[in-house]
Design an enzyme around this catalytic site. Structure first.
Site, mmCIF file in Angstrom:
data_model
loop_
_atom_site.group_PDB
_atom_site.id
_atom_site.type_symbol
_atom_site.label_atom_id
_atom_site.label_comp_id
_atom_site.label_asym_id
_atom_site.label_seq_id
_atom_site.Cartn_x
_atom_site.Cartn_y
_atom_site.Cartn_z
ATOM 1 N N ARG A 10 0.850 -1.203 0.000
ATOM 2 C CA ARG A 10 0.000 0.000 0.000
ATOM 3 C C ARG A 10 0.883 1.250 0.000
ATOM 4 N NH1 ARG A 10 -1.689 1.492 6.140
ATOM 5 N NH2 ARG A 10 -0.269 0.075 7.198
ATOM 6 N N GLU A 58 -18.272 4.647 -1.004
ATOM 7 C CA GLU A 58 -17.478 3.960 -2.030
ATOM 8 C C GLU A 58 -18.261 3.715 -3.314
ATOM 9 O OE1 GLU A 58 -17.981 2.869 1.070
ATOM 10 O OE2 GLU A 58 -16.047 3.179 2.056
ATOM 11 N N PHE A 83 -14.187 -2.894 0.493
ATOM 12 C CA PHE A 83 -15.182 -1.927 0.008
ATOM 13 C C PHE A 83 -15.101 -1.738 -1.501
ATOM 14 C CE2 PHE A 83 -13.665 -0.388 4.294
ATOM 15 C CZ PHE A 83 -14.550 -1.193 4.982
ATOM 16 N N HIS A 109 -5.282 -3.186 1.889
ATOM 17 C CA HIS A 109 -5.759 -3.948 3.048
ATOM 18 C C HIS A 109 -6.481 -5.230 2.633
ATOM 19 C CE1 HIS A 109 -4.783 -0.063 4.655
ATOM 20 N NE2 HIS A 109 -4.928 -0.478 5.888
ATOM 21 N N ASP A 117 -8.004 -5.806 12.891
ATOM 22 C CA ASP A 117 -9.371 -5.349 12.592
ATOM 23 C C ASP A 117 -10.346 -6.513 12.408
ATOM 24 O OD1 ASP A 117 -8.969 -2.677 12.871
ATOM 25 O OD2 ASP A 117 -8.787 -2.237 10.736
ATOM 26 N N ARG A 167 -1.546 -4.435 3.656
ATOM 27 C CA ARG A 167 -1.266 -3.534 4.775
ATOM 28 C C ARG A 167 0.071 -3.851 5.433
ATOM 29 N NH1 ARG A 167 -2.323 -3.926 10.503
ATOM 30 N NH2 ARG A 167 -2.459 -1.843 11.410
#
Lengths: 315, 279
Positions: A10, A58, A83, A109, A117, A167
Site C-alpha cells: 500500500r 465507495e 469496500f 488492506h 481489525d 497492509r
C-alpha cells in the site's frame, strides 16, 4: 534475512502515484476517507488539487471514477479491498466494467494480513469477484518493486484494472534496477522438476523461502510469481505442469475463486494435473497480529514446505 | 419561448413518442410509461439546449447526457434517432438479438454518453463528468435524468452530497416526478417525499418545473445556468405514459409492451395529434 528491507505494498502504491503524477498529467486520485491508510495521502501532499476525497461513500466513488474516465482522465479509485470489490461490486461491474472504462482501482488492506481489525475488514474474496467481471484486469503484486511497476503499467494500459495491495510490510525481493513488469506474464523465479509452486502477492516470498528449504531436503521446486491473475499466463502454467506433474497454488485469498481456481481453470482444460491449493479455506478470518494470523491460516513458508513434501512423497 | 420553436418541439416530441411506441411494441417488452413522461424533456434538451453534434458524437467539447433512469432507454433512442445519430429503423429492432439498441443504454451506441440502468449509478457518473470538466477547465455541462422511484437508492444521496461538496454548478439533475414506480405509487411503496426539501437540505439549488410545458422547462434550465457554486436539481412534475390516453398515470404501463390493438390505438392517437400540430 534480518537486513531485508520490508515495505507494505500500500505504501508502494502511494509512493508510485506521487512519483508518476508528474509524468502523467491525466492521473487523478480518488479516496473514500482512507487516504492515510491507503497511502494516497502521499500523492495528496504533492498534488492536493488532483486528489478528490469522496468521503465514506465507495459506491458513489466508483461511479464518479467512471464519469472521470469517460471524459479523459485516468482516475485511481482507492479504498480497502473489502469496500472496492465488496461493497461497490455492482458499481465496478456496471459503471466501470460494462462500459470498459479506463478506471484503476487501488484496493489496499486485502487478505487476512489486515490483522487486528478482524473478519469484517479481511477481504479474501476480492480476486474471485473481480476476475468474474468481463474485461477486468486483476493484479496482485508481490513486493514494493513489483507494486510500483504495476501502477505504471496500469496507467499505460487502457481499460479497467483492479490492483490488490497489502497492509503488512513485506520483504522486497525483486531487484529494482533490473525488474520489468509485464502485464499478463508470470515470472519464473526458480526452475524445478518435482513440484511447481504458483504464488501471488505476499505469498511469493514465502514460496521462495519454502523452495530453499525443500531444496535442502532434495525436493526440486519451481516457483512462479503470478502477479497478473487475469488475464493469466496460461503458457507458464502448462509448461511447469508438464515438467513437474504436480502443482501447488498459494494465495492470501479464499481457495474459492482466486489464484487456485484460475490455475485449475487452465489445467483442467489444457493439461490436467494434480493440484494442491493453499489459501484461506471456506471460512472467515479473525483478529490477531498479521504475521501470527498468516501462520495460523497456513499462509507461510513452513506450511508450503510441509504440504509440498507430502504431495511430492505421494507422487 | 419563441412560438415557432415551441411548435417545432411539440411536433418532434410527438415523433419521439411514436418512436417509443414503435420500439417497445416491436421489442414486446420495455418501459413505455417512464419513457413517455420524459419525451418532452429529452426533446427540449436535444433540440433546444444541449451542444451536441450527431455527425461527431464523440466531440470532446459536447455537453454530456446520462440517462440515470436507464430503463427509459426507448425515449433516449427515439430522441437520438430524431436528432440523426442513427436511423429510425433501428427502433424496430430494440432489444432484439444482435441489435444496436440494447435494453438499457450502452456506451457503444452513437450519442449515448454512458451505459446506465442500474439505478443510482448514472447520477454519480454524471457528477464525475462534471468534476472532470471543472478539473480540466472544460466549459461543457452535464445533464442527468433520474426517476422519482430511483431516488430511493442510497447512492443518489451520496452523489447529491458529492455534487454539492464539489460545487458542481455545471451539473443539472432532473427528477422525473411522475409519482409511480413498479409496485405502485411512490408515496405508498417507499416515499421519497418531500423531494424538494431533501435536495435543498443536501445543498443543491432546486427548481420546480412542468415536464410537459416547454416554457416551464426553458425557464428551469435557463435558471440552472445562472446558478454559481451549486448543482441544480429540476424536480419535474410529469405524467407517466403522457400522450397515450390509456397509459397515462397508469402504473401497469411501467414495464409492459402494448399488444397489436393497443399499439394501433397509440399510433392513431399520436398520429392524430401530430397532424393537428402540423396543421
Amino acid at each position: 534475512m534480518a537486513d531485508v528491507k520490508k515495505i507494505a505494498t500500500r505504501e508502494s502504491y502511494g509512493n508510485a502515484l506521487a512519483e508518476l503524477g508528474d509524468k502523467y498529467d491525466k492521473l487523478v486520485v480518488l479516496d473514500a476517507d482512507l487516504a492515510a491508510a491507503t497511502k494516497t495521502c502521499i500523492f495528496k501532499k504533492k498534488f492536493p488539487d488532483r486528489h478528490f476525497d469522496c468521503g465514506i461513500a465507495e459506491s458513489n466513488m466508483m461511479s464518479v471514477a467512471a464519469g472521470m474516465a469517460a471524459t479523459g482522465l485516468i482516475p485511481f479509485a482507492s479504498t480497502f479491498a473489502m469496500f472496492a470489490a465488496g461493497r461497490a461490486f455492482e458499481q465496478v461491474r456496471n459503471s466501470i466494467g460494462y462500459p470498459h472504462l479506463n478506471v484503476k482501482i487501488g484496493a489496499t488492506h486485502a487478505g487476512i494480513s489486515v490483522g487486528e481489525d478482524g473478519a469484517t475488514h479481511q477481504c479474501n474474496e476480492d480476486i474471485a469477484l473481480m476476475r468474474a467481471i468481463p474485461g477486468m484486469t486483476v493484479i496482485n503484486p508481490a513486493d514494493d518493486v513489483e507494486a510500483r511497476a504495476a501502477v505504471e503499467a496500469a496507467i499505460n494500459y487502457v481499460g479497467p484494472v483492479y490492483m490488490r495491495f497489502g497492509r503488512l510490510a513485506v520483504p522486497v525481493f525483486n531487484d529494482a534496477a533490473s525488474y520489468k513488469f509485464e502485464m499478463g506474464k508470470g515470472v519464473q523465479l526458480r526452475d524445478g522438476k518435482d513440484i511447481a509452486i504458483f504464488a501471488t502477492g505476499l505469498m511469493v516470498n514465502e514460496a521462495i523461502e519454502a523452495a530453499k528449504t525443500l531444496a535442502n531436503e532434495g525436493i526440486d521446486a519451481a516457483v512462479i510469481n503470478i502477479h497478473t491473475i487475469k488475464p493469466i499466463d496460461e503458457d507458464i502454467i502448462v509448461k511447469n505442469a508438464e515438467k513437474t506433474n504436480l502443482v501447488m497454488t498459494v494465495e492470501e485469498h479464499s481457495i474459492i475463486g482466486g489464484l487456485g481456481s484460475a490455475v485449475a481453470d487452465v489445467l483442467s482444460a489444457k493439461r490436467p494435473t494434480k493440484q494442491v491449493r493453499i489459501g484461506v479455506n471456506d471460512e472467515f478470518g479473525h483478529s490477531g497480529p498479521a504475521v501470527e494470523l498468516l501462520k495460523q491460516f497456513g499462509l507461510c513458508a513452513d506450511n508450503i514446505v510441509a504440504k509440498a513434501r507430502e504431495a511430492v512423497k505421494a507422487k | 419561448m419563441d412560438a415557432t420553436l415551441k411548435k417545432q418541439l411539440e411536433i418532434t416530441a410527438t415523433k419521439v413518442r411514436l418512436g417509443i411506441i414503435e420500439g417497445v411494441f416491436n421489442a414486446k417488452s420495455g418501459h413505455p410509461g417512464g419513457s413517455l413522461s420524459i419525451a418532452d424533456l429529452l426533446t427540449y434538451l436535444y433540440f433546444a439546449k444541449l451542444n451536441v453534434y450527431p455527425d461527431k458524437p464523440d466531440e470532446p467539447s459536447r455537453d454530456r447526457f446520462v440517462l440515470s433512469k436507464g430503463h427509459t432507454a426507448p425515449a433516449l433512442y427515439s430522441t437520438l434517432a430524431q436528432k440523426g445519430y442513427f436511423s429510425e429503423e433501428e427502433l424496430k429492432s430494440l432489444r432484439h438479438i444482435g441489435a444496436l439498441l440494447q435494453g438499457h443504454p450502452c456506451i457503444t451506441i452513437p450519442g449515448v454518453d454512458m451505459s446506465s440502468g442500474s439505478l443510482g449509478q448514472g447520477v454519480s457518473v454524471a457528477a464525475g463528468m462534471a468534476l472532470s470538466a471543472k478539473y480540466q477547465g472544460e466549459t461543457y455541462r452535464v445533464y442527468t435524468v433520474l426517476g422519482d422511484g430511483e431516488i430511493e437508492e442510497g447512492q443518489v444521496w451520496e452523489a447529491a452530497m458529492f455534487a454539492a461538496h464539489y460545487k458542481l454548478d455545471n451539473l443539472v439533475m432532473i427528477v422525473d416526478n411522475n409519482g409511480l414506480q413498479i409496485d405502485g405509487k411512490i408515496s405508498e411503496v417507499m416515499s421519497p417525499y418531500p423531494i424538494v426539501d431533501k435536495f435543498k437540505a443536501f445543498g443543491l439549488h432546486v427548481v420546480e418545473a412542468d415536464a410537459h410545458d416547454f416554457d416551464s422547462l426553458e425557464k428551469a434550465f435557463n435558471e440552472a445556468e445562472t446558478v454559481c457554486g451549486q448543482p441544480t436539481v429540476i424536480v419535474m412534475k410529469s405524467t407517466k405514459g403522457k400522450g397515450v390516453s390509456y397509459m397515462e398515470d397508469n402504473v401497469s404501463w411501467h414495464g409492459a409492451a402494448p399488444n397489436a390493438e393497443q399499439y394501433a390505438q397509440a399510433v392513431e392517437e399520436l398520429t392524430a395529434h401530430l397532424k393537428e400540430l402540423e396543421g
